[in-house]
Design an enzyme around this catalytic site. Structure first.
Site, PDB file in Angstrom:
ATOM      1  CD  GLU A   1     -17.825  92.689  61.918  1.00  0.00           C
ATOM      2  OE1 GLU A   1     -17.092  92.784  61.885  1.00  0.00           O
ATOM      3  OE2 GLU A   1     -18.838  91.018  61.581  1.00  0.00           O
TER       4      GLU A   1
ATOM      5  CG  HIS B   1     -19.383  80.894  62.117  1.00  0.00           C
ATOM      6  ND1 HIS B   1     -18.228  81.457  61.435  1.00  0.00           N
ATOM      7  CD2 HIS B   1     -20.251  81.560  60.631  1.00  0.00           C
ATOM      8  CE1 HIS B   1     -18.046  81.630  59.977  1.00  0.00           C
ATOM      9  NE2 HIS B   1     -19.505  82.351  60.371  1.00  0.00           N
TER      10      HIS B   1
HETATM   11  C1  LIG Z   1     -15.876  89.511  60.722  1.00  0.00           C
HETATM   12  C2  LIG Z   1     -16.732  88.677  60.628  1.00  0.00           C
HETATM   13  N1  LIG Z   1     -18.003  89.257  59.782  1.00  0.00           N
HETATM   14  C3  LIG Z   1     -18.967  88.495  60.058  1.00  0.00           C
HETATM   15  C4  LIG Z   1     -18.839  87.232  59.155  1.00  0.00           C
HETATM   16  C5  LIG Z   1     -19.899  86.944  58.931  1.00  0.00           C
HETATM   17  N2  LIG Z   1     -19.734  86.816  57.007  1.00  0.00           N
HETATM   18  C6  LIG Z   1     -19.167  85.258  56.088  1.00  0.00           C
HETATM   19  S1  LIG Z   1     -18.837  85.722  54.577  1.00  0.00           S
HETATM   20  C7  LIG Z   1     -19.326  87.552  55.092  1.00  0.00           C
HETATM   21  C8  LIG Z   1     -20.091  88.329  53.773  1.00  0.00           C
HETATM   22  C9  LIG Z   1     -18.377  87.932  53.144  1.00  0.00           C
HETATM   23  O1  LIG Z   1     -18.909  89.086  51.955  1.00  0.00           O
HETATM   24  P1  LIG Z   1     -17.761  89.186  50.950  1.00  0.00           P
HETATM   25  O2  LIG Z   1     -15.898  89.755  51.756  1.00  0.00           O
HETATM   26  O3  LIG Z   1     -17.921  90.093  50.130  1.00  0.00           O
HETATM   27  O4  LIG Z   1     -16.918  88.259  50.153  1.00  0.00           O
HETATM   28  P2  LIG Z   1     -17.959  86.960  49.163  1.00  0.00           P
HETATM   29  O5  LIG Z   1     -18.640  86.150  50.522  1.00  0.00           O
HETATM   30  O6  LIG Z   1     -18.685  88.006  48.445  1.00  0.00           O
HETATM   31  O7  LIG Z   1     -16.681  86.430  48.658  1.00  0.00           O
HETATM   32  C10 LIG Z   1     -20.121  87.631  56.285  1.00  0.00           C
HETATM   33  C11 LIG Z   1     -20.817  89.281  56.922  1.00  0.00           C
HETATM   34  C12 LIG Z   1     -17.657  86.851  59.487  1.00  0.00           C
HETATM   35  N3  LIG Z   1     -17.014  85.441  58.810  1.00  0.00           N
HETATM   36  N4  LIG Z   1     -16.455  87.461  59.692  1.00  0.00           N
END
Ligand SMILES: Cc1ncc(C[n+]2csc(CCOP(=O)(O)OP(=O)(O)O)c2C)c(N)n1
Ligand SMILES: Cc1ncc(C[n+]2csc(CCOP(=O)(O)OP(=O)(O)O)c2C)c(N)n1
Ligand SMILES: [Mg+2]
Ligand SMILES: [Mg+2]
Lengths: 330, 363, 363, 330
Positions: A64, A133
């Protein structure tokens, strides 16, 4: 001259407006997590990648601070970034790039680098999201001099305020109510219909009490006003629209005219923006006040999980009760 | 028992820094300088200027005529060598706070810089044609901004490279990581110029990171990483030029680490004797970046005593002139608290200004 | 022209992932498994459990009986192989949100996990003897916390290793960097287990970073980095065990990247068909991490049809039991909004609770 | 029983208290940028490294989020971290680890992981620091349920509140006024003298107007009270000491008793914590108020550079003027 209108949800209004602004000004670009191919986790940017291409609609790495930080640099390069933070709760990760950087770049550079940047972020309760959220964090951003804080409540304002935000030479935090995305809809003017910042909207007029709200709390206030009307209490409902700049005159006048005031917001009570509303009104309308100003906010607790969030987010009954008591007060 | 050995190991972070001009002032065999003649003389003059300004600023500060200031001393080769790799007419410098000569090289009037350190808001305004962002106090915050700037200029096909400076301390901030990673993803034409001067205030480099070098982080962002003797003007210039060329030709970002040393205190409010081992200074003082250029210039017949005297005189006069100019500037007033906060001040802001003005500027 | 070539180059970020059990279910020649017999059967059973729970959670969610949930499907070898490298009696797991089997392996009752995803605050309370932190929604925020935990346990000479999970997406956050760097500096006994499942919601790994691998970042923090086939239970276990040993013996942190693939949607609110190329799935489905363990177990005579049936029955019953238990839990009330905010609620908080209670819990 | 007292500056009080707490409880540790060998850029941790060793007094890498984040983990491991952020302005870099993590870990874990963490941070104007070092950001942290926000104004309170903070089972943001570090001194009790949170201090009593302040603004309010006394106006000066928890009853009573109120703070006016003070008082003391409550804050601009900061930070004259006007008001 009658204006053509189209009925749409807030989400559609935002999507349409982004499309319109991207078409209008080729300096604009949309950037954020999952805004491209997916079209945003709520589809606010749906279709934009196909229409405007990957140079102008950009899926960003999951970071972010760099989304806001890069927007500052893009603006310094002469572009007009419209950044999305997936949820306002994750704006904290970018907090140091907002108040100390984005908001003060114009001042720091003494006018050389204005920051026509919009940071869009959905937030708000009642939709059973996971932790972090839903938080209503708007008050934390108000003490970022140089930044406008915009909180639309209706589909028409989602468009009108977003148009103003994109065209503003100054940075704007644009908070979109999750709950309203699909639930709130209304007539939205076609084409250009920018709504000025710093002018509140009188959502309804009534002589007995003034209820002040913004974002999704406006609909709560309106429902409360319906119930109050059944009891013979006529409420004015104000939609502040923008917290910064604040329509101080409009607010003070509207409260002075009823002498009674209730402020409603989703954020925890203490140091919520409701406190600023009270402080402003208690100063400006002191001699017209007939009862203490009531604040209806969430309790001073973390935003709780889904099964109890309805006990946390201020609802219609609490607003009705507060208004009733205010009207009864000597 | 496991037969597995990690593919990436701590020692993979080590490298031999690039050198061209040795501490004695002679060239490393087989290396050819990328700066020569007039350019080299100009570079050295800028280094001298920087050193002279450090001294002036220190004495002004001690007299209460200048604000808290971070001297460049010891890092002149690192800053000037890097800055000279840029074309100020199209390239940009995004500073931290310890890179005065790079800003001057871009065309920033010394007076602007001085106003800032005098606590005058008007110092923040660089002339429109000077390609610099304001100095940055929030460590590493300038890095993602520089990436955005480089990316934005590239999107507009403006053949520009952005060089962004930061210290070894700043590389520990999350912003460093996010900026490097984004630069790799969008292939921004940016050069990250990390001045590893051994210290972040009192925190030694070894305590800042367990990495053998900071340049070693580059592959983790899909970019090139270069380690260079930061007290070697010619080596820094060559390495920085290589990075600038890469950026300009679409090859993406580079992470350059200059190994240098902060010979002075962190700033005029600091007292390095509280924490700096004395043998540290003893080891670095003979590696003063000015000395070796001076020796080299003389050996090449590009510098002599009369020229030296003339240059020093020119520098002293320029600095005196700037001091006179900024000290003659009428002090800023309450209007400078309010100017440039937003394009159009809100009614509340207007009322606040009016109220403070009614107080006659009194608190 | 410059003779300089950067010492660190993008290609230095590439490595061959470690493999032990090939997709066909046979061993890579010359590799010897670190999991066998009962432990191997237990690991596979946990993988089956995870898969079965994913399916159950999906169907409950579709019926409105469960919250938004991120399935593990496709990543079972990565999670279970890593978790099995720990000693749950002394080691800790710090999760992101997609590591249910690792939490179960630490001893977390399934019911706790389910309560959390049912939106019940009480789900957050793991039994005191279960060495886990709560799941983390703020991406990468758990990483510096895990470093602090490992460092704090080490300071108290508590022979414990902390394994912290995160996704490929989370590695782009500043917190990832700050945590890795701190871990290197304090030599924390921590294992960073990055599950690179190819996606962060709709963002493909290639768009997340230009790095050839994420494990390549390790030398930039002075630590070891390991790249492993994340769909290979035995390889993950070996690599994770190597990292855990290093941590336990005072050798400091390791960055492990498991190359795996999210076979399902990001979560129950997502629709991956909007962004996922179909040939991607086609390439990964034959690499299902369960199949190869199954084949291998059968080939070693450790698994047969009756056992398979018994295990599946046991799993189904355990899940049904948990569903019954959590569905019988009385819904939380307004007191669960206020409980555990601080040790002693302030007068204001007490008044707010009283006010909401007076409303009979109505809004 | 008379208590032994020693005269010292705020800075000495903080240093002494840290030393005392490190000696008292071996679970405590001090961590931050330059807190070890240097003893902190203001010498608040001077001598601690030598006395308690590098395991308990730790120079951290330059990364605020990891200082707070690691403190969370250290606390989960059973330790009591006393973290220092070099300046409150750089707490923004750690913002996401404060409100969403540190403050809510107790709630998230339903009591399993209390967070006995203190985050110390100096701030405040009038000392000609570079940009971003002076900002009064306290209000931004108040909306972090679970976190106490403590703002000592005197040397004795610097000690007493810091003792309470270190011994508290809950996380505390402990903001220290730069201006007061060496300028404010006073008698400080030896040994244990914890000052409870949520109890304001009546710095002086007077019947005509109540001036509410915290941190370095308390001395401004006191000087204003001196000047007002010369005009025959007797002011009560309240030092809130802790913003969270807020001494609501003490505040409301003290304002009710004079019927007039001025709030002073260093932060920009809009949505500063002064707004919460006004909202609380305007509700609780409504029927006793004889004049509008005045707020004296900095303007809604970025904290400006040193040569104009004295025009920005509220000073004695503005407080006197506001109090005078309040007292005159019908
Ligand atoms: C700081 C933050 N930014 C954005 C989000 C929204 N968000 C939730 S899961 C996700 C993707 C996460 O990807 P990854 O770390 O690869 O984990 P995966 O879900 O693939 O296991 C996002 C952008 C969040 N939860 N926290
Ligand atoms: C985000 C942030 N944290 C802390 C500080 C306080 N601070 C100012 S300079 C400095 C050390 C910087 O070290 P480095 O980046 O190596 O640069 P150098 O001063 O050595 O050139 C610190 C900690 C700051 N300005 N910004
Ligand atoms: Mg340094
Ligand atoms: Mg992923």
């Amino acid at each position: 001259m009658t204006r053509r209108m189209t009925r749409m949800t807030m989400l559609e209004a935002i999507n349409t407006t982004l499309r319109g602004e991207l078409a209008r000004d080729e300096r604009t670009m949309v950037l954020g997590q999952d805004v491209g191919r997916l079209g945003g986790v709520f589809r606010a940017t749906d279709g934009l990648l196909d229409e405007f291409g990957p140079e102008r609609v950009v899926d960003m790495p999951l970071a972010e601070a760099s989304i806001v930080g890069a927007s500052i640099g893009l603006a310094a390069a002469g572009l007009v970034p419209i950044a999305e933070l997936q949820f306002l709760g994750f704006a904290h990760q970018a907090f140091h790039q907002v108040g100390a950087q984005l908001a003060r770049m114009r001042y720091r550079s003494q006018g050389r680098f204005p920051m026509p940047v919009v940071v869009r972020a959905p937030f708000g309760g009642g939709v059973r999201t996971p932790e972090l959220h839903s938080e209503a964090l708007e008050a934390q951003f108000v003490q970022s001099p140089g930044l406008d804080v915009v909180m639309p409540a209706t589909a028409a304002d989602a468009k009108g305020l977003l148009q103003t935000a994109v065209r503003s030479p100054d940075p704007v935090l644009f908070c979109e109510p999750l709950r309203g995305y699909r639930l709130v809809s209304g007539e939205v003017p076609d084409g250009d219909a920018p709504v000025p910042f710093g002018k509140l909207r009188v959502a309804r007029a009534g002589a007995d009490v003034t209820i002040v709200a913004w974002s999704a709390a406006v609909q709560v206030a309106e429902k409360a006003a319906d119930l109050l009307a059944e009891e013979g209490i006529a409420a004015t409902v104000l939609d502040l629209r923008t917290l910064v700049p604040l329509d101080e005159a409009g607010l003070v006048d509207a409260v002075a005219s009823t002498g009674r005031c209730v402020v409603v917001h989703e954020a925890p009570l203490s140091a919520g923006f409701g406190a600023e509303v009270v402080a402003t009104v208690a100063q400006g309308a002191f001699y017209s006040l007939e009862a203490p100003i009531a604040r209806v906010g969430a309790p001073d607790t973390p935003y709780p999980p889904g099964r109890v969030e309805d006990l946390f987010v201020p609802g219609v009954e609490r607003v009705v009760a507060a208004a009733r008591e205010t009207v009864k007060a000597a | 028992m496991s037969g597995f050995v990690p593919q990436f190991r701590p020692e993979h972070g080590a490298a031999t820094p690039w050198t061209v001009l040795r501490p004695g002032g002679d060239l490393e065999p087989g290396r050819s300088p990328t700066l020569d003649g007039e350019r080299l003389r100009a570079a050295y003059e800028l280094m001298l200027f920087s050193r002279a300004f450090d001294e002036k600023a220190f004495s002004l500060q001690r007299q209460g005529r200048f604000g808290t200031f971070s001297p460049v001393r010891g890092q002149e080769a690192s800053v000037v060598g890097a800055a000279f790799a840029l074309d100020p007419a199209r390239d940009w410098v995004v500073p931290q706070y310890r890179e005065l000569p790079a800003l001057l090289n871009q065309g920033l009037p010394l007076e602007q810089f001085m106003l800032t350190f005098l606590g005058d808001p008007r110092g923040g305004r660089a002339p429109d044609e000077v390609n610099v962002l304001p100095i940055q106090i929030g460590l590493a915050a300038q890095l993602p901004q520089a990436v955005g700037l480089a990316w934005g200029l590239a999107r507009q096909r403006r053949d520009a490279v952005v060089m962004v400076f930061c210290g070894d301390g700043a590389t520990s901030e999350g912003d460093f990581h996010e900026a490097c990673n984004l630069a790799g993803v969008v292939r921004a034409p940016v050069v990250f110029l990390v001045q590893n001067n051994g210290w972040a205030i009192s925190t030694p480099r070894a305590r800042q990171s367990a990495a053998a070098s900071l340049a070693a982080r580059a592959p983790g962002y899909g970019m090139a990483g270069a380690l260079v003797d930061g007290n070697d003007l010619l080596a820094v210039h060559e390495v920085a030029s290589n990075a600038v060329e890469r950026a300009r030709s679409g090859g993406g970002p580079t992470l350059v680490e200059t190994l240098t040393y902060r010979l002075g205190d962190h700033n005029t409010a600091d007292d390095a004797t509280r924490y700096r081992p004395t043998d540290d200074l003893a080891a670095w003082e003979p590696r003063d970046p000015l000395d070796r250029v001076h020796t080299y210039l003389r050996s090449r017949g590009l510098w002599d005593d009369p020229h030296d005297a003339a240059v020093r005189e020119r520098i002293a006069q320029r600095i005196e002139e700037a001091v006179r100019t900024v000290e003659a500037v009428a002090p800023p007033g309450v209007e400078h608290v309010f100017a440039h906060v937003t394009e159009t001040p809100s009614p509340r802001l207007q009322a606040q200004l009016a109220e403070l003005q009614a107080h006659g500027g009194a608190r």
